[in-house]
Design an enzyme around this catalytic site. Structure first.
Site, PDB file in Angstrom:
ATOM      1  N   TYR A 165      97.959  11.446  74.933  1.00 23.87           N
ATOM      2  CA  TYR A 165      98.493  10.798  73.723  1.00 23.87           C
ATOM      3  C   TYR A 165      99.909  10.301  73.993  1.00 23.87           C
ATOM      4  O   TYR A 165     100.267   9.163  73.670  1.00 23.87           O
ATOM      5  CB  TYR A 165      98.486  11.814  72.569  1.00 23.87           C
ATOM      6  CG  TYR A 165      99.247  11.381  71.326  1.00 23.87           C
ATOM      7  CD1 TYR A 165      98.620  10.619  70.337  1.00 23.87           C
ATOM      8  CD2 TYR A 165     100.586  11.735  71.130  1.00 23.87           C
ATOM      9  CE1 TYR A 165      99.319  10.226  69.193  1.00 23.87           C
ATOM     10  CE2 TYR A 165     101.285  11.348  70.006  1.00 23.87           C
ATOM     11  CZ  TYR A 165     100.652  10.596  69.040  1.00 23.87           C
ATOM     12  OH  TYR A 165     101.334  10.201  67.917  1.00 23.87           O
TER      13      TYR A 165
HETATM   14  N1  LIG Z   1     102.530  11.787  61.595  1.00 20.64           N
HETATM   15  C1  LIG Z   1     103.435  11.843  62.558  1.00 20.64           C
HETATM   16  O1  LIG Z   1     104.239  12.775  62.598  1.00 20.64           O
HETATM   17  C2  LIG Z   1     103.508  10.766  63.614  1.00 20.64           C
HETATM   18  C3  LIG Z   1     104.520  10.864  64.564  1.00 20.64           C
HETATM   19  C4  LIG Z   1     104.635   9.906  65.546  1.00 20.64           C
HETATM   20  C5  LIG Z   1     103.736   8.849  65.585  1.00 20.64           C
HETATM   21  N2  LIG Z   1     102.743   8.773  64.657  1.00 20.64           N
HETATM   22  C6  LIG Z   1     101.816   7.632  64.785  1.00 20.64           C
HETATM   23  O2  LIG Z   1     101.655   7.010  63.534  1.00 20.64           O
HETATM   24  C7  LIG Z   1     100.313   6.527  63.412  1.00 20.64           C
HETATM   25  C8  LIG Z   1      99.688   7.119  62.161  1.00 20.64           C
HETATM   26  O3  LIG Z   1      99.731   8.526  62.288  1.00 20.64           O
HETATM   27  P1  LIG Z   1      99.284   9.511  61.127  1.00 20.64           P
HETATM   28  O4  LIG Z   1     100.073  10.751  61.315  1.00 20.64           O
HETATM   29  O5  LIG Z   1      99.261   8.821  59.837  1.00 20.64           O
HETATM   30  O6  LIG Z   1      97.789   9.841  61.600  1.00 20.64           O
HETATM   31  P2  LIG Z   1      96.511  10.290  60.721  1.00 20.64           P
HETATM   32  O7  LIG Z   1      95.644  11.033  61.675  1.00 20.64           O
HETATM   33  O8  LIG Z   1      96.944  10.941  59.483  1.00 20.64           O
HETATM   34  O9  LIG Z   1      95.842   8.876  60.404  1.00 20.64           O
HETATM   35  C9  LIG Z   1      95.323   8.087  61.430  1.00 20.64           C
HETATM   36  C10 LIG Z   1      94.247   7.196  60.858  1.00 20.64           C
HETATM   37  O10 LIG Z   1      93.620   6.517  61.956  1.00 20.64           O
HETATM   38  C11 LIG Z   1      92.221   6.590  61.760  1.00 20.64           C
HETATM   39  N3  LIG Z   1      91.501   6.516  63.027  1.00 20.64           N
HETATM   40  C12 LIG Z   1      91.468   7.453  64.010  1.00 20.64           C
HETATM   41  N4  LIG Z   1      90.622   7.070  64.970  1.00 20.64           N
HETATM   42  C13 LIG Z   1      90.108   5.861  64.606  1.00 20.64           C
HETATM   43  C14 LIG Z   1      89.169   4.967  65.186  1.00 20.64           C
HETATM   44  N5  LIG Z   1      88.561   5.243  66.344  1.00 20.64           N
HETATM   45  N6  LIG Z   1      88.867   3.829  64.531  1.00 20.64           N
HETATM   46  C15 LIG Z   1      89.459   3.548  63.328  1.00 20.64           C
HETATM   47  N7  LIG Z   1      90.339   4.357  62.733  1.00 20.64           N
HETATM   48  C16 LIG Z   1      90.675   5.511  63.366  1.00 20.64           C
HETATM   49  C17 LIG Z   1      91.996   7.939  61.088  1.00 20.64           C
HETATM   50  O11 LIG Z   1      90.735   7.997  60.441  1.00 20.64           O
HETATM   51  C18 LIG Z   1      93.170   8.003  60.133  1.00 20.64           C
HETATM   52  O12 LIG Z   1      92.874   7.429  58.873  1.00 20.64           O
HETATM   53  C19 LIG Z   1      99.589   6.950  64.679  1.00 20.64           C
HETATM   54  O13 LIG Z   1      99.586   5.871  65.588  1.00 20.64           O
HETATM   55  C20 LIG Z   1     100.429   8.089  65.206  1.00 20.64           C
HETATM   56  O14 LIG Z   1     100.326   8.244  66.585  1.00 20.64           O
HETATM   57  C21 LIG Z   1     102.603   9.713  63.683  1.00 20.64           C
END
Ligand SMILES: NC(=O)c1ccc[n+]([C@@H]2O[C@H](COP(=O)([O-])OP(=O)(O)OC[C@H]3O[C@@H](n4cnc5c(N)ncnc54)[C@H](O)[C@@H]3O)[C@@H](O)[C@H]2O)c1
Length: 258
Positions: A165
């Site tokens: 990741y």
């Molecule tokens: N939450 C955090 O602390 C954080 C920190 C750094 C980066 N991010 C990045 O921000 C973005 C959103 O993160 P989040 O925390 O909201 O994640 P989350 O897991 O809450 O949401 C991610 C969404 O992507 C969808 N998804 C996953 N695989 C998929 C696929 N194969 N096809 C279509 N949809 C798919 C999931 O169903 C979900 O709705 C991500 O790219 C994550 O890496 C989040």
């Protein structure tokens, strides 16, 4: 002043067609709502049909335009191309793309097989390129566009326990910078956003222990948690014409951790 919104409203986002990937939950759901609140037409793709339909239903009558949900597994390139073709046929040219979908499943070095590596890259990196590739022709024709890719601070701080990741999230920055140079001549901007620890439902359910909260607050300059809606506000700015001279940049939103 009482009752008036204290955040900016972006006139350039009104009626803009915005595509959000992974919009059914977490930061993506906050993005869908934030753009809808600006009067944008929002289409969002997600593998999670039940949360996607629920969100679309919840927001259907709240704003100027009802966000449109399309179920799509973004690791399936043919399916994502078909979904984008459908969005363009149903609505118009996509003016803003937010490449947000991802999966931060924890994994040890030992358990990563070549197949696991490919799956983790497919869900965290590969679709960002192929979704961009699919929307670029219409953006080029329109002579403008803004693409925002979600990276993470995990490769900077640095974090552990999810090496594939983290490698994917570092690669998002390189992808962003080269696309910015490839597309700048077409007036298409490409930036990325690097969130820190953002308190989403998934984070709360899976990783948010008292010890993790303490670690976050010890490392951040701001001694409070950062919300998905705050990440969405940064993405709105990068999508809007207000950031018209900003491209190729990595914008950190982490309460001052990095
Ligand atoms: N939450 C955090 O602390 C954080 C920190 C750094 C980066 N991010 C990045 O921000 C973005 C959103 O993160 P989040 O925390 O909201 O994640 P989350 O897991 O809450 O949401 C991610 C969404 O992507 C969808 N998804 C996953 N695989 C998929 C696929 N194969 N096809 C279509 N949809 C798919 C999931 O169903 C979900 O709705 C991500 O790219 C994550 O890496 C989040």
């Amino acid at each position: 002043m009482n009752g008036e919104p204290r955040c900016a409203v972006y006139p350039s986002l009104r009626e803009e067609l915005v595509l959000v990937t992974g919009g059914a939950s977490g930061i993506g759901a906050a993005l869908v709502e934030a753009f809808a609140a600006e009067g944008s037409r929002v289409a969002f793709l997600d593998i999670d049909r039940s949360n996607g339909e629920r969100l679309a239903g919840d927001l259907a009558t709240r704003y100027l335009h009802a966000p449109a949900f399309l179920a799509c597994d973004l690791t399936d390139i043919a399916a994502l191309r078909a979904a984008i073709a459908e969005v363009e046929a149903r609505f118009a040219t996509i003016g803003v793309l937010v490449n947000n979908a991802g999966n931060d499943a924890r994994h040890s070095i030992e358990e990563v097989t070549p197949e696991y590596w490919d799956r983790a890259m497919a869900v965290n990196l590969r679709h960002q390129f192929f979704v961009a590739q699919a929307v670029i022709p219409a953006m080029r024709k329109a002579g403008r566009g803004s693409i925002i890719n979600l990276s993470s601070i995990s490769w900077i701080i640095p974090s552990t326990g999810m090496p594939v990741y983290i490698a994917a999230k570092a690669a998002v920055v390189g992808l962003t910078r080269t696309l910015a140079h490839e597309l700048g001549g077409d007036n298409i901007r490409v930036n990325c956003v690097l969130p820190g620890a953002i308190l989403t439902e998934r984070q709360k359910q899976l990783w948010f222990t008292d010890a993790y909260r303490e670690e976050i607050l010890r490392n951040q300059a701001l001694k409070r948690m950062i919300s998905p809606a705050e990440v969405a506000r940064l993405v709105l700015f990068l999508a809007a014409e207000d950031s018209g001279a900003i491209t190729g940049q990595s914008c950190v939103i982490d309460g001052g951790w990095v």
